[in-house]
Design a protein around this motif. Sequence first.
Motif, mmCIF file in Angstrom:
data_model
loop_
_atom_site.group_PDB
_atom_site.id
_atom_site.type_symbol
_atom_site.label_atom_id
_atom_site.label_comp_id
_atom_site.label_asym_id
_atom_site.label_seq_id
_atom_site.Cartn_x
_atom_site.Cartn_y
_atom_site.Cartn_z
ATOM 1 N N ARG A 61 1.049 -1.209 -0.278
ATOM 2 C CA ARG A 61 0.359 -0.177 -0.365
ATOM 3 C C ARG A 61 0.592 1.217 -0.210
ATOM 4 N N ALA A 62 1.516 1.426 0.549
ATOM 5 C CA ALA A 62 2.850 2.699 0.856
ATOM 6 C C ALA A 62 3.703 2.342 -0.730
ATOM 7 N N VAL A 63 4.012 1.385 -1.519
ATOM 8 C CA VAL A 63 4.264 1.827 -2.574
ATOM 9 C C VAL A 63 3.475 2.110 -2.667
ATOM 10 N N GLU A 64 2.430 1.800 -3.239
ATOM 11 C CA GLU A 64 1.003 2.007 -3.531
ATOM 12 C C GLU A 64 1.306 4.059 -4.245
ATOM 13 N N PHE A 65 1.405 4.478 -2.704
ATOM 14 C CA PHE A 65 0.982 5.810 -2.278
ATOM 15 C C PHE A 65 2.183 6.318 -2.654
ATOM 16 N N GLN A 66 3.161 5.646 -2.316
ATOM 17 C CA GLN A 66 4.995 6.654 -2.840
ATOM 18 C C GLN A 66 4.489 6.570 -5.138
ATOM 19 N N ALA A 67 3.763 6.291 -5.444
ATOM 20 C CA ALA A 67 4.203 6.188 -7.089
ATOM 21 C C ALA A 67 3.158 7.160 -7.321
ATOM 22 N N VAL A 68 2.008 7.510 -6.760
ATOM 23 C CA VAL A 68 0.839 8.468 -6.788
ATOM 24 C C VAL A 68 1.640 9.718 -6.415
ATOM 25 N N ALA A 69 2.254 10.274 -5.316
ATOM 26 C CA ALA A 69 2.572 10.803 -4.894
ATOM 27 C C ALA A 69 3.488 11.667 -6.008
ATOM 28 N N ALA A 70 4.631 10.417 -6.911
ATOM 29 C CA ALA A 70 5.628 10.618 -8.081
ATOM 30 C C ALA A 70 5.498 10.996 -9.476
ATOM 31 N N ALA A 71 3.928 10.638 -9.477
ATOM 32 C CA ALA A 71 3.273 10.874 -10.415
ATOM 33 C C ALA A 71 2.759 11.893 -10.956
ATOM 34 N N GLN A 72 1.857 12.291 -9.553
ATOM 35 C CA GLN A 72 1.361 13.975 -9.328
ATOM 36 C C GLN A 72 2.543 15.058 -8.736
ATOM 37 N N LEU A 73 3.579 14.959 -8.646
ATOM 38 C CA LEU A 73 4.587 15.530 -8.251
ATOM 39 C C LEU A 73 5.744 15.382 -10.287
ATOM 40 N N ALA A 74 4.942 14.513 -10.684
ATOM 41 C CA ALA A 74 5.817 14.664 -12.188
ATOM 42 C C ALA A 74 4.533 15.436 -13.548
ATOM 43 N N ASP A 75 3.239 15.831 -13.058
ATOM 44 C CA ASP A 75 1.983 15.684 -14.086
ATOM 45 C C ASP A 75 3.039 17.331 -14.815
ATOM 46 N N PRO A 76 2.808 16.921 -15.869
ATOM 47 C CA PRO A 76 2.685 18.284 -16.716
ATOM 48 C C PRO A 76 2.104 19.720 -16.451
ATOM 49 N N ARG A 77 1.094 19.242 -15.764
ATOM 50 C CA ARG A 77 -0.184 20.757 -15.399
ATOM 51 C C ARG A 77 0.771 21.272 -14.370
ATOM 52 N N ARG A 78 1.227 21.318 -14.034
ATOM 53 C CA ARG A 78 2.179 21.631 -12.549
ATOM 54 C C ARG A 78 2.841 22.450 -12.647
ATOM 55 N N PHE A 79 3.082 23.688 -12.112
ATOM 56 C CA PHE A 79 3.851 24.540 -12.827
ATOM 57 C C PHE A 79 5.154 24.448 -12.088
ATOM 58 N N ASP A 80 4.987 23.804 -10.606
ATOM 59 C CA ASP A 80 5.921 23.638 -9.898
ATOM 60 C C ASP A 80 6.721 21.728 -10.354
ATOM 61 N N ARG A 81 6.033 20.784 -11.318
ATOM 62 C CA ARG A 81 6.082 19.624 -12.171
ATOM 63 C C ARG A 81 7.737 19.271 -11.535
ATOM 64 N N LEU A 82 7.714 18.030 -10.686
ATOM 65 C CA LEU A 82 9.089 17.729 -11.188
ATOM 66 C C LEU A 82 9.706 16.751 -11.917
ATOM 67 N N THR A 83 10.520 16.752 -12.541
ATOM 68 C CA THR A 83 11.388 15.343 -13.860
ATOM 69 C C THR A 83 11.670 14.426 -12.578
ATOM 70 N N ALA A 84 12.105 13.036 -13.202
ATOM 71 C CA ALA A 84 11.891 12.034 -13.130
ATOM 72 C C ALA A 84 13.808 11.590 -12.132
ATOM 73 N N ALA A 85 14.425 12.750 -12.505
ATOM 74 C CA ALA A 85 15.516 12.581 -12.305
ATOM 75 C C ALA A 85 15.876 13.617 -10.242
ATOM 76 N N ASP A 86 14.869 14.442 -10.926
ATOM 77 C CA ASP A 86 14.530 14.988 -9.144
ATOM 78 C C ASP A 86 13.449 13.890 -8.223
ATOM 79 N N ILE A 87 12.620 13.734 -9.017
ATOM 80 C CA ILE A 87 12.079 12.507 -8.124
ATOM 81 C C ILE A 87 12.204 11.459 -7.547
ATOM 82 N N ALA A 88 13.296 10.623 -8.730
ATOM 83 C CA ALA A 88 14.284 9.644 -8.263
ATOM 84 C C ALA A 88 15.683 10.261 -6.666
#
Length: 122
Positions: A61-88
């Motif tokens: 369940r925690a991994v699923e929440f990590q994945a959702v958070a990562a997807a939200q942080l990488a969302d191209p609609r966010r002005f402050d989106r993060l790259t995969a490298a930043d998330i990593a």
Amino acid sequence: MAEPTPRRNEPRLRPAPLLFEPAAATGDPEHFFDLESMDDPGALLARATELTLAFRAAADRAVEFQAVAAAQLADPRRFDRLTAADIADRAEWTEDYAKKMVEFGRDLLRGDAEGRGPADTV
């Protein structure tokens, strides 16, 4: 007892509750959910198995929440989106793993992963 992670079209079952240990018990490295004090091997096996399944379900369940958070942080609609490298970097993952987690999170948010919908994810 906790159930294994559900698969496609199966309802998600909640893991067995993990009882918090008293602060005094956690200071003893040999103490683990009072398992060391159990004399009956059958009861010990049952409780240890219950804990194993609960921890496994909690980790999934925690991994699923990590994945959702990562997807939200990488969302191209966010002005402050993060790259995969930043998330990593933030999650202490490799960049390739971060990309996979972002995609998995997007699947979860769309409701595509293993037949679960967004309501089951967040």
